[in-house]
Motif scaffolding. Structure first.
Motif, PDB file in Angstrom:
ATOM      1  N   LYS A   8      -4.309   5.170  -7.139  1.00 24.05           N
ATOM      2  CA  LYS A   8      -3.290   4.158  -6.834  1.00 24.05           C
ATOM      3  C   LYS A   8      -1.985   4.446  -7.574  1.00 24.05           C
ATOM      4  N   ARG A  11      -0.273   7.411  -5.943  1.00 27.17           N
ATOM      5  CA  ARG A  11       0.306   7.015  -4.652  1.00 27.17           C
ATOM      6  C   ARG A  11       1.603   6.248  -4.860  1.00 27.17           C
ATOM      7  N   MET A  12       1.574   5.310  -5.795  1.00 28.39           N
ATOM      8  CA  MET A  12       2.775   4.507  -6.045  1.00 28.39           C
ATOM      9  C   MET A  12       3.893   5.370  -6.642  1.00 28.39           C
ATOM     10  N   ASP A  15       5.784   6.998  -4.164  1.00 25.95           N
ATOM     11  CA  ASP A  15       6.478   6.020  -3.328  1.00 25.95           C
ATOM     12  C   ASP A  15       5.898   5.990  -1.907  1.00 25.95           C
ATOM     13  N   THR A  17       3.028   4.089   0.742  1.00 27.64           N
ATOM     14  CA  THR A  17       2.099   3.001   1.019  1.00 27.64           C
ATOM     15  C   THR A  17       0.741   3.618   1.358  1.00 27.64           C
ATOM     16  N   GLN A  18      -0.282   2.797   1.370  1.00 26.74           N
ATOM     17  CA  GLN A  18      -1.586   3.294   1.809  1.00 26.74           C
ATOM     18  C   GLN A  18      -1.479   3.822   3.238  1.00 26.74           C
ATOM     19  N   HIS A  19      -0.731   3.133   4.057  1.00 29.02           N
ATOM     20  CA  HIS A  19      -0.567   3.543   5.454  1.00 29.02           C
ATOM     21  C   HIS A  19       0.088   4.919   5.549  1.00 29.02           C
ATOM     22  N   LYS A  20       1.160   5.117   4.792  1.00 23.61           N
ATOM     23  CA  LYS A  20       1.880   6.399   4.838  1.00 23.61           C
ATOM     24  C   LYS A  20       1.013   7.534   4.286  1.00 23.61           C
ATOM     25  N   GLU A  29      -6.750   4.822   6.788  1.00 25.82           N
ATOM     26  CA  GLU A  29      -6.246   3.848   5.821  1.00 25.82           C
ATOM     27  C   GLU A  29      -7.408   3.093   5.183  1.00 25.82           C
ATOM     28  N   THR A  33      -8.130   2.632   1.163  1.00 30.74           N
ATOM     29  CA  THR A  33      -8.403   1.327   0.556  1.00 30.74           C
ATOM     30  C   THR A  33      -9.723   1.340  -0.195  1.00 30.74           C
TER      31      THR A  33
END
Length: 65
Positions: A8, A11-12, A15, A17-20, A29, A33
């Motif tokens: 996480k 990923r953050m 920059d 999102t989980q989708h991207k 996705e 998650t």
């Protein structure tokens, strides 16, 4: 630190999102998650590699510490 938190944070930091991340890695996705919530701890090596590639890290930096 647990793998789900490292994922996480990476990923953050990228920059994304989980989708991207899902779109760019070709992983669902739902799987992203499940990894981030700790419901899935050991994805297959090819999944680890695709996610790490998108995040610009080596798989072991997230999944194998």
């Amino acid at each position: 630190m647990a793998a789900n938190l490292r994922l996480k944070i990476a990923r953050m930091a990228a920059d994304l999102t989980q989708h991207k991340l899902s779109e760019e890695s070709g992983v669902t996705e739902q799987l992203i998650t499940r990894l981030e919530t700790g419901r899935l701890m050991a994805p297959p090596p090819e999944v680890r590699a695709r996610i790490a590639d998108v995040l610009g890290v080596r798989p072991f930096e997230i999944f194998e510490r």
